[in-house]
Design an enzyme around this catalytic site. Sequence first.
Site, PDB file in Angstrom:
ATOM      1  N   HIS A  64      37.445  31.663  40.579  1.00  0.00           N
ATOM      2  CA  HIS A  64      37.207  32.895  41.332  1.00  0.00           C
ATOM      3  C   HIS A  64      35.755  32.972  41.807  1.00  0.00           C
ATOM      4  CE1 HIS A  64      40.883  35.213  39.546  1.00  0.00           C
ATOM      5  NE2 HIS A  64      41.219  34.179  40.287  1.00  0.00           N
ATOM      6  N   GLU A  66      33.586  35.289  41.511  1.00  0.00           N
ATOM      7  CA  GLU A  66      32.664  35.803  40.496  1.00  0.00           C
ATOM      8  C   GLU A  66      32.174  34.678  39.584  1.00  0.00           C
ATOM      9  OE1 GLU A  66      35.878  39.047  41.130  1.00  0.00           O
ATOM     10  OE2 GLU A  66      35.771  36.858  41.163  1.00  0.00           O
ATOM     11  N   CYS A  91      39.235  40.531  38.338  1.00  0.00           N
ATOM     12  CA  CYS A  91      40.333  40.485  37.373  1.00  0.00           C
ATOM     13  C   CYS A  91      39.757  40.538  35.955  1.00  0.00           C
ATOM     14  CB  CYS A  91      41.141  39.196  37.561  1.00  0.00           C
ATOM     15  SG  CYS A  91      40.264  37.692  37.017  1.00  0.00           S
ATOM     16  N   CYS A  94      37.456  37.487  34.969  1.00  0.00           N
ATOM     17  CA  CYS A  94      36.124  37.590  35.566  1.00  0.00           C
ATOM     18  C   CYS A  94      35.334  38.723  34.933  1.00  0.00           C
ATOM     19  CB  CYS A  94      36.227  37.764  37.081  1.00  0.00           C
ATOM     20  SG  CYS A  94      36.812  36.255  37.906  1.00  0.00           S
TER      21      CYS A  94
END
Length: 149
Positions: A64, A66, A91, A94
Site C-alpha cells: 500500500h 502508506e 486500512c 497500514c
Amino acid sequence: MAVAELSAMRSKDPGTQVGACIVNRNKRIIGIGYNGFPVGCSDDELPWAREGEFLETKYPYVCHAEMNAITNAANKPDLDGATMYVSLYPCNECAKLIVQVGVKEVVYLSDKYAHDGKFIAARRIFEMAGVKTRQLVPHRTRIELRLEE
C-alpha cells in the site's frame, strides 16, 4: 495532498490508485509512496485482479501507498510526530504501521470503504493510539501541471 495524488498516478493498479505523502513537523516532505508490488516484482507477472482465488488477486502481493511512503522516508526519526496525507483512508494493516512509526495525524481525501471492517478497525486503532484523522475538503478540485509549452 496534491503530492499524494500525483504520486498515486504512478501506480499500475487499474482499479485503485492510491498515493501517500508524509511531512515532518516542519511541513517538509520526508516520504512519498503509491500502491504497487514490491521492488523487483514485475507489474506484468503478478495479478491485478480484485476477485477470484486469493493467490490470483493483487491482495497478497501489493504494498500500500502508506507502507511505501514510510519505507521511502529519508529520515526515519522524522516520522515521529509527522503528518501523512493519503488519497484513501488507510486500512487496518497500514494503521498499525502508521501508529508504530509515530505518525500523529492522517489527512485523507476519500473514505469510500468506511463501512468495511478493515477500515472500522483502522479507526479504532487510530483512536486508541491518539492519532488524529481528518478528511480534507479541498478548496480546489483541480491543479494543472504543464510539462510542455
